[in-house]
Design a protein around this motif. Sequence first.
Motif, PDB file in Angstrom:
ATOM      1  N   ALA A  99      -0.718 -26.561  11.067  1.00 29.98           N
ATOM      2  CA  ALA A  99      -1.062 -26.778  12.469  1.00 29.98           C
ATOM      3  C   ALA A  99      -0.120 -25.966  13.341  1.00 29.98           C
ATOM      4  CB  ALA A  99      -0.962 -28.252  12.846  1.00 29.98           C
ATOM      5  N   VAL A 100      -0.645 -25.537  14.479  1.00 33.96           N
ATOM      6  CA  VAL A 100       0.168 -24.907  15.508  1.00 33.96           C
ATOM      7  C   VAL A 100       0.329 -25.922  16.630  1.00 33.96           C
ATOM      8  CG1 VAL A 100      -1.857 -23.810  16.588  1.00 33.96           C
ATOM      9  CG2 VAL A 100       0.441 -22.894  17.018  1.00 33.96           C
ATOM     10  N   PHE A 101       1.524 -25.978  17.191  1.00 33.58           N
ATOM     11  CA  PHE A 101       1.847 -26.888  18.277  1.00 33.58           C
ATOM     12  C   PHE A 101       2.353 -26.059  19.456  1.00 33.58           C
ATOM     13  CE2 PHE A 101       2.198 -29.194  14.380  1.00 33.58           C
ATOM     14  CZ  PHE A 101       1.788 -30.488  14.662  1.00 33.58           C
ATOM     15  N   CYS A 102       1.868 -26.355  20.659  1.00 32.04           N
ATOM     16  CA  CYS A 102       2.315 -25.655  21.865  1.00 32.04           C
ATOM     17  C   CYS A 102       2.968 -26.671  22.787  1.00 32.04           C
ATOM     18  CB  CYS A 102       1.149 -24.948  22.540  1.00 32.04           C
ATOM     19  SG  CYS A 102       0.485 -23.612  21.520  1.00 32.04           S
ATOM     20  N   SER A 103       4.251 -26.458  23.110  1.00 30.55           N
ATOM     21  CA  SER A 103       5.051 -27.469  23.811  1.00 30.55           C
ATOM     22  C   SER A 103       4.911 -27.465  25.332  1.00 30.55           C
ATOM     23  CB  SER A 103       6.523 -27.294  23.455  1.00 30.55           C
ATOM     24  OG  SER A 103       7.055 -26.156  24.111  1.00 30.55           O
ATOM     25  N   ALA A 104       4.509 -26.344  25.930  1.00 34.06           N
ATOM     26  CA  ALA A 104       4.382 -26.222  27.391  1.00 34.06           C
ATOM     27  C   ALA A 104       5.674 -26.621  28.110  1.00 34.06           C
ATOM     28  CB  ALA A 104       3.201 -27.050  27.906  1.00 34.06           C
ATOM     29  N   GLY A 105       6.815 -26.482  27.431  1.00 35.54           N
ATOM     30  CA  GLY A 105       8.087 -26.844  28.039  1.00 35.54           C
ATOM     31  C   GLY A 105       8.300 -28.338  28.169  1.00 35.54           C
ATOM     32  N   THR A 106       7.373 -29.126  27.635  1.00 35.66           N
ATOM     33  CA  THR A 106       7.450 -30.585  27.753  1.00 35.66           C
ATOM     34  C   THR A 106       7.473 -31.264  26.391  1.00 35.66           C
ATOM     35  OG1 THR A 106       6.279 -30.519  29.860  1.00 35.66           O
ATOM     36  CG2 THR A 106       6.309 -32.629  28.729  1.00 35.66           C
ATOM     37  N   GLY A 107       6.627 -30.810  25.472  1.00 37.16           N
ATOM     38  CA  GLY A 107       6.538 -31.438  24.153  1.00 37.16           C
ATOM     39  C   GLY A 107       7.848 -31.363  23.395  1.00 37.16           C
ATOM     40  N   ASN A 108       8.147 -32.417  22.662  1.00 43.94           N
ATOM     41  CA  ASN A 108       9.360 -32.453  21.848  1.00 43.94           C
ATOM     42  C   ASN A 108       9.340 -31.350  20.793  1.00 43.94           C
ATOM     43  OD1 ASN A 108      10.337 -34.657  23.221  1.00 43.94           O
ATOM     44  ND2 ASN A 108       9.726 -36.137  21.660  1.00 43.94           N
ATOM     45  N   LEU A 109      10.504 -30.757  20.569  1.00 42.20           N
ATOM     46  CA  LEU A 109      10.660 -29.734  19.528  1.00 42.20           C
ATOM     47  C   LEU A 109      11.491 -30.315  18.393  1.00 42.20           C
ATOM     48  CD1 LEU A 109      11.425 -26.569  21.688  1.00 42.20           C
ATOM     49  CD2 LEU A 109       9.247 -27.263  20.685  1.00 42.20           C
ATOM     50  N   PRO A 110      10.988 -30.255  17.157  1.00 39.00           N
ATOM     51  CA  PRO A 110      11.732 -30.820  16.030  1.00 39.00           C
ATOM     52  C   PRO A 110      12.938 -29.962  15.649  1.00 39.00           C
ATOM     53  CG  PRO A 110       9.722 -29.781  15.261  1.00 39.00           C
ATOM     54  CD  PRO A 110       9.689 -29.710  16.754  1.00 39.00           C
ATOM     55  N   GLU A 111      13.853 -30.560  14.929  1.00 40.09           N
ATOM     56  CA  GLU A 111      15.056 -29.860  14.481  1.00 40.09           C
ATOM     57  C   GLU A 111      14.718 -28.604  13.675  1.00 40.09           C
ATOM     58  OE1 GLU A 111      18.876 -28.631  13.766  1.00 40.09           O
ATOM     59  OE2 GLU A 111      18.141 -30.029  15.285  1.00 40.09           O
ATOM     60  N   PHE A 112      13.689 -28.662  12.817  1.00 41.86           N
ATOM     61  CA  PHE A 112      13.393 -27.485  11.987  1.00 41.86           C
ATOM     62  C   PHE A 112      12.972 -26.277  12.814  1.00 41.86           C
ATOM     63  CE2 PHE A 112       9.332 -29.958  11.516  1.00 41.86           C
ATOM     64  CZ  PHE A 112       8.414 -29.029  11.973  1.00 41.86           C
ATOM     65  N   ILE A 113      12.580 -26.476  14.061  1.00 42.67           N
ATOM     66  CA  ILE A 113      12.278 -25.364  14.963  1.00 42.67           C
ATOM     67  C   ILE A 113      13.539 -24.934  15.693  1.00 42.67           C
ATOM     68  CG2 ILE A 113      10.978 -24.672  17.037  1.00 42.67           C
ATOM     69  CD1 ILE A 113       9.370 -24.854  14.356  1.00 42.67           C
ATOM     70  N   CYS A 114      14.251 -25.874  16.274  1.00 42.70           N
ATOM     71  CA  CYS A 114      15.435 -25.551  17.072  1.00 42.70           C
ATOM     72  C   CYS A 114      16.560 -24.937  16.243  1.00 42.70           C
ATOM     73  CB  CYS A 114      15.936 -26.793  17.797  1.00 42.70           C
ATOM     74  SG  CYS A 114      14.807 -27.323  19.116  1.00 42.70           S
ATOM     75  N   GLU A 115      16.613 -25.241  14.951  1.00 44.18           N
ATOM     76  CA  GLU A 115      17.725 -24.754  14.136  1.00 44.18           C
ATOM     77  C   GLU A 115      17.674 -23.256  13.860  1.00 44.18           C
ATOM     78  OE1 GLU A 115      17.610 -26.916  10.459  1.00 44.18           O
ATOM     79  OE2 GLU A 115      15.848 -25.873   9.739  1.00 44.18           O
ATOM     80  N   ASP A 116      16.515 -22.604  13.990  1.00 48.03           N
ATOM     81  CA  ASP A 116      16.426 -21.184  13.633  1.00 48.03           C
ATOM     82  C   ASP A 116      15.340 -20.489  14.452  1.00 48.03           C
ATOM     83  OD1 ASP A 116      16.188 -18.668  12.424  1.00 48.03           O
ATOM     84  OD2 ASP A 116      16.473 -19.467  10.407  1.00 48.03           O
ATOM     85  N   ARG A 117      15.735 -19.937  15.594  1.00 47.08           N
ATOM     86  CA  ARG A 117      14.798 -19.269  16.496  1.00 47.08           C
ATOM     87  C   ARG A 117      14.117 -18.068  15.824  1.00 47.08           C
ATOM     88  NH1 ARG A 117      13.487 -18.474  21.630  1.00 47.08           N
ATOM     89  NH2 ARG A 117      15.095 -19.676  22.636  1.00 47.08           N
ATOM     90  N   GLU A 118      14.862 -17.306  15.047  1.00 49.63           N
ATOM     91  CA  GLU A 118      14.288 -16.120  14.408  1.00 49.63           C
ATOM     92  C   GLU A 118      13.180 -16.490  13.415  1.00 49.63           C
ATOM     93  OE1 GLU A 118      17.951 -15.086  16.309  1.00 49.63           O
ATOM     94  OE2 GLU A 118      17.628 -16.584  14.735  1.00 49.63           O
TER      95      GLU A 118
END
Length: 151
Positions: A26-45
């Motif tokens: 699945a793809v998730f789009c946060s729109a600057g509001t949706g929560n971002l999980p650790e597995f995303i925030c830990e590695d931007r690249e």
Amino acid sequence: MSRVKVDECKYIDMEWYGVDRQGNIAVFCSAGTGNLPEFICEDRERADELIDYFEDTEKHTESVLQFEMTDAEEKCARDFSDKGLYYFDADDGTKIGVATLHKYYTKQSCPKKPLKYELLPSHIREMLKYNFMEIENFSLVNTIHVKHAYV
């Protein structure tokens, strides 16, 4: 490896990918509001490389919309789901053409033939192995609550 910083989570429309227990993506789009999980925030690249890969993925199926949308919203939903991805957005879709944003994600569209994790190239599977979620099957849920990396 750089981190998505806490302040960035508040204003970037982050596109990110998750895998359910059935190997659906699945793809998730946060729109600057949706929560971002650790597995995303830990590695931007890693997150950016996955965006690049899925943007270039060929369409191979048809999509099913979950509710009525504007032409622009429908195009976005079909662009994702025609590639085999379930599409979830922070907008709950309750007001056509007006974003009603939440910290959770609402399913916008589904693929008729889902793209499967095990069929992806090995380097993409290697990046996505961090993105497995505690969801049995994306087809069976309409909303997904994600624990924010910074809470």
